[in-house]
Design a protein around this motif. Structure first.
Motif, PDB file in Angstrom:
ATOM      1  N   ARG A   1       0.842  -1.200   0.000  1.00  0.00           N
ATOM      2  CA  ARG A   1       0.000   0.000   0.000  1.00  0.00           C
ATOM      3  C   ARG A   1       0.880   1.253   0.000  1.00  0.00           C
ATOM      4  O   ARG A   1       0.600   2.223  -0.715  1.00  0.00           O
ATOM      5  CB  ARG A   1      -0.953  -0.008   1.191  1.00  0.00           C
ATOM      6  CG  ARG A   1      -2.141   0.944   1.002  1.00  0.00           C
ATOM      7  CD  ARG A   1      -3.126   0.894   2.169  1.00  0.00           C
ATOM      8  NE  ARG A   1      -3.552  -0.458   2.453  1.00  0.00           N
ATOM      9  CZ  ARG A   1      -3.363  -1.090   3.632  1.00  0.00           C
ATOM     10  NH1 ARG A   1      -2.767  -0.469   4.630  1.00  0.00           N
ATOM     11  NH2 ARG A   1      -3.766  -2.328   3.792  1.00  0.00           N
TER      12      ARG A   1
ATOM     13  N   ASP B   1       7.777  -8.358 -11.441  1.00  0.00           N
ATOM     14  CA  ASP B   1       6.370  -8.537 -11.813  1.00  0.00           C
ATOM     15  C   ASP B   1       5.453  -7.839 -10.811  1.00  0.00           C
ATOM     16  O   ASP B   1       4.441  -7.244 -11.186  1.00  0.00           O
ATOM     17  CB  ASP B   1       6.017 -10.035 -11.864  1.00  0.00           C
ATOM     18  CG  ASP B   1       6.624 -10.723 -13.080  1.00  0.00           C
ATOM     19  OD1 ASP B   1       7.302 -10.051 -13.874  1.00  0.00           O
ATOM     20  OD2 ASP B   1       6.411 -11.943 -13.232  1.00  0.00           O
TER      21      ASP B   1
ATOM     22  N   ARG C   1       5.628  -3.985 -11.465  1.00  0.00           N
ATOM     23  CA  ARG C   1       4.819  -3.603 -12.634  1.00  0.00           C
ATOM     24  C   ARG C   1       3.337  -3.633 -12.321  1.00  0.00           C
ATOM     25  O   ARG C   1       2.578  -2.747 -12.721  1.00  0.00           O
ATOM     26  CB  ARG C   1       5.077  -4.571 -13.785  1.00  0.00           C
ATOM     27  CG  ARG C   1       6.236  -4.194 -14.656  1.00  0.00           C
ATOM     28  CD  ARG C   1       6.281  -5.137 -15.840  1.00  0.00           C
ATOM     29  NE  ARG C   1       6.635  -6.494 -15.411  1.00  0.00           N
ATOM     30  CZ  ARG C   1       7.769  -7.089 -15.698  1.00  0.00           C
ATOM     31  NH1 ARG C   1       8.659  -6.479 -16.425  1.00  0.00           N
ATOM     32  NH2 ARG C   1       8.017  -8.307 -15.279  1.00  0.00           N
TER      33      ARG C   1
ATOM     34  N   GLY D   1       1.959  -0.633 -10.263  1.00  0.00           N
ATOM     35  CA  GLY D   1       1.877   0.662 -10.935  1.00  0.00           C
ATOM     36  C   GLY D   1       0.875   0.709 -12.072  1.00  0.00           C
ATOM     37  O   GLY D   1       0.274   1.757 -12.339  1.00  0.00           O
ATOM     38  N   ALA D   2       0.685  -0.431 -12.739  1.00  0.00           N
ATOM     39  CA  ALA D   2      -0.057  -0.445 -14.004  1.00  0.00           C
ATOM     40  C   ALA D   2      -1.444   0.214 -13.945  1.00  0.00           C
ATOM     41  O   ALA D   2      -1.771   1.028 -14.814  1.00  0.00           O
ATOM     42  CB  ALA D   2      -0.154  -1.880 -14.534  1.00  0.00           C
ATOM     43  N   PRO D   3      -2.283  -0.098 -12.938  1.00  0.00           N
ATOM     44  CA  PRO D   3      -3.618   0.507 -12.956  1.00  0.00           C
ATOM     45  C   PRO D   3      -3.578   2.030 -12.806  1.00  0.00           C
ATOM     46  O   PRO D   3      -4.469   2.726 -13.304  1.00  0.00           O
ATOM     47  CB  PRO D   3      -4.311  -0.123 -11.738  1.00  0.00           C
ATOM     48  CG  PRO D   3      -3.538  -1.359 -11.439  1.00  0.00           C
ATOM     49  CD  PRO D   3      -2.131  -1.058 -11.835  1.00  0.00           C
TER      50      PRO D   3
ATOM     51  N   ALA E   1      -8.106   5.640  -3.196  1.00  0.00           N
ATOM     52  CA  ALA E   1      -8.860   4.400  -3.357  1.00  0.00           C
ATOM     53  C   ALA E   1      -8.285   3.558  -4.495  1.00  0.00           C
ATOM     54  O   ALA E   1      -8.185   2.331  -4.391  1.00  0.00           O
ATOM     55  CB  ALA E   1     -10.336   4.710  -3.617  1.00  0.00           C
TER      56      ALA E   1
ATOM     57  N   ASP F   1      -4.957   2.048  -3.286  1.00  0.00           N
ATOM     58  CA  ASP F   1      -5.159   0.980  -2.304  1.00  0.00           C
ATOM     59  C   ASP F   1      -5.741  -0.270  -2.965  1.00  0.00           C
ATOM     60  O   ASP F   1      -5.395  -1.396  -2.592  1.00  0.00           O
ATOM     61  CB  ASP F   1      -6.078   1.464  -1.177  1.00  0.00           C
ATOM     62  CG  ASP F   1      -5.394   2.499  -0.288  1.00  0.00           C
ATOM     63  OD1 ASP F   1      -4.191   2.773  -0.509  1.00  0.00           O
ATOM     64  OD2 ASP F   1      -6.056   3.043   0.615  1.00  0.00           O
ATOM     65  N   GLN F   2      -6.620  -0.083  -3.951  1.00  0.00           N
ATOM     66  CA  GLN F   2      -7.146  -1.257  -4.650  1.00  0.00           C
ATOM     67  C   GLN F   2      -6.037  -1.966  -5.415  1.00  0.00           C
ATOM     68  O   GLN F   2      -5.970  -3.202  -5.417  1.00  0.00           O
ATOM     69  CB  GLN F   2      -8.281  -0.896  -5.605  1.00  0.00           C
ATOM     70  CG  GLN F   2      -8.897  -2.164  -6.206  1.00  0.00           C
ATOM     71  CD  GLN F   2     -10.019  -1.885  -7.182  1.00  0.00           C
ATOM     72  OE1 GLN F   2      -9.804  -1.376  -8.282  1.00  0.00           O
ATOM     73  NE2 GLN F   2     -11.231  -2.218  -6.784  1.00  0.00           N
TER      74      GLN F   2
ATOM     75  N   ALA G   1      -4.123  -3.994  -3.020  1.00  0.00           N
ATOM     76  CA  ALA G   1      -4.891  -5.158  -2.566  1.00  0.00           C
ATOM     77  C   ALA G   1      -4.912  -6.253  -3.629  1.00  0.00           C
ATOM     78  O   ALA G   1      -4.818  -7.453  -3.315  1.00  0.00           O
ATOM     79  CB  ALA G   1      -6.319  -4.729  -2.208  1.00  0.00           C
ATOM     80  N   VAL G   2      -5.043  -5.842  -4.895  1.00  0.00           N
ATOM     81  CA  VAL G   2      -5.018  -6.812  -6.003  1.00  0.00           C
ATOM     82  C   VAL G   2      -3.694  -7.566  -6.014  1.00  0.00           C
ATOM     83  O   VAL G   2      -3.649  -8.805  -6.101  1.00  0.00           O
ATOM     84  CB  VAL G   2      -5.233  -6.091  -7.365  1.00  0.00           C
ATOM     85  CG1 VAL G   2      -4.890  -7.011  -8.529  1.00  0.00           C
ATOM     86  CG2 VAL G   2      -6.662  -5.583  -7.475  1.00  0.00           C
TER      87      VAL G   2
ATOM     88  N   ALA H   1      -3.197  -9.981  -2.996  1.00  0.00           N
ATOM     89  CA  ALA H   1      -3.959 -11.226  -3.151  1.00  0.00           C
ATOM     90  C   ALA H   1      -3.299 -12.141  -4.180  1.00  0.00           C
ATOM     91  O   ALA H   1      -3.161 -13.354  -3.964  1.00  0.00           O
ATOM     92  CB  ALA H   1      -5.402 -10.913  -3.560  1.00  0.00           C
ATOM     93  N   ALA H   2      -2.873 -11.551  -5.302  1.00  0.00           N
ATOM     94  CA  ALA H   2      -2.260 -12.357  -6.365  1.00  0.00           C
ATOM     95  C   ALA H   2      -0.913 -12.923  -5.912  1.00  0.00           C
ATOM     96  O   ALA H   2      -0.590 -14.086  -6.180  1.00  0.00           O
ATOM     97  CB  ALA H   2      -2.095 -11.512  -7.628  1.00  0.00           C
TER      98      ALA H   2
END
Lengths: 205, 205
Positions: free
Chosen positions: B85, B152, B155, B158-160, B175, B178-179, B182-183, B186-187
């Motif tokens: 985060r 990986d 990358r 930052g990508a989103p 937001a 932070d999403q 979180a993605v 989890a991955a």
């Protein structure tokens, strides 16, 4: 030859003009996109282009629309990870396509132009609708928590591929697409895309 | 006033020149970046700029380097999700910063220029080294599978955010950062970034 059907001729003119739009974007970028240049390149009278498309942004909008019609395929593999892999590979096909690259770079160069922003929204709305059906089916099968936001899933799948094209200039290959799908599958299953989100309170799109 | 220390004057000149580089990029884009234009804007003799930076790409490289020095902070919250985060919020700060946006858009506009590609690699190498330490610590704590690829992870975080800036023109807010974290958390926990990958066989970076 008999008189061409008006619909056929209209469709051929549209295809020729939009192909010329892509050619012009590829060579001269968004800054070099003008109705006159596209008319010359397509061998179509510019009055026809002004009447039908109005402006260079009108040409870009129609090229994006035609491209979106062509590229959106509805995956139905029966599993979430299979469907998301299909979506990622479709995005890969768009981002490695000459027309796709020309359109994406045009969108980026156009920056905050209001008409272009409208074009982008229309493009993503189509794409998100397709992803929403994939997400809904996965939720029905119990593969995803209820309230999973399709728009967030759609953005997350494409983002690493756009980043490779635009920022890091890394290879756009199947491994990259499949990893993006795997990341999003894991995150979606973990409930990261489910509303209400722990941070922020955006209304659903 | 006493004679300025040479180191101090050199540092001030560098800061002024690189600030002028950012100003020039913001107003005229990468296509409008030239040593002469930056010299005029900074009020520094152009011979000084040619001697120290050589070319416009030399200015871009140094501006990116200074920016990277300033932006890379080592997070140490004690948990993977906390560290990621922090990294996502640092990326958000870069992408909402005027200089950051100017540099990123310059990199995108420069496209496949070889010198710029080298600049980008240097930038990402610094960033990836920082993320690798975060990943290693998480693996030591047992939060991540062994063999998780830091590049990986970097990358994917930052990508989103790059996508929001460059492609969809959506808000760059906490937001979104932070999403993204979180993605990726989890991955990463699910082992998506662990080598050997199920597809492809790229050597580790």
């Amino acid at each position: 030859m008999s008189q061409p059907r008006p619909g056929g001729r209209t469709a051929r003119t549209r295809a020729a003009v939009l192909e010329a739009t892509i050619d012009q974007l590829t060579e001269a970028g968004y800054a070099g996109l003008s109705v006159d240049a596209v008319a010359r390149r397509a061998g179509v009278h510019k009055a026809t282009l002004y009447r039908r498309w109005g402006t260079a942004d009108g040409l870009l909008l129609d090229a994006l629309t035609l491209f979106a019609d062509r590229s959106v395929a509805m995956p139905d593999t029966g599993t979430l990870d299979g469907d998301l892999r299909d979506i990622a590979r479709s995005a890969l096909a768009v981002l490695t396509d000459r027309a796709g690259q020309a359109l994406i770079r045009a969108v980026v160069s156009a920056g905050h132009d209001a008409q272009v922003a409208q074009v982008i929204r229309a493009f993503w709305t189509r794409h998100n609708t397709m992803v929403a059906r994939v997400v809904d089916r996965a939720a029905d099968r119990g593969e995803l928590p209820a309230g999973t936001e399709a728009a967030d899933v759609a953005r997350a799948i494409g983002a690493p591929l756009y980043m490779r094209l635009l920022v890091t200039a890394e290879p756009l290959d199947t491994a990259a697409a499949d990893q993006s799908a795997a990341v999003v599958t894991a995150a979606a299953r973990a409930g990261v895309f489910a509303r209400p989100a722990p941070h922020g309170a955006e209304p659903p799109m």
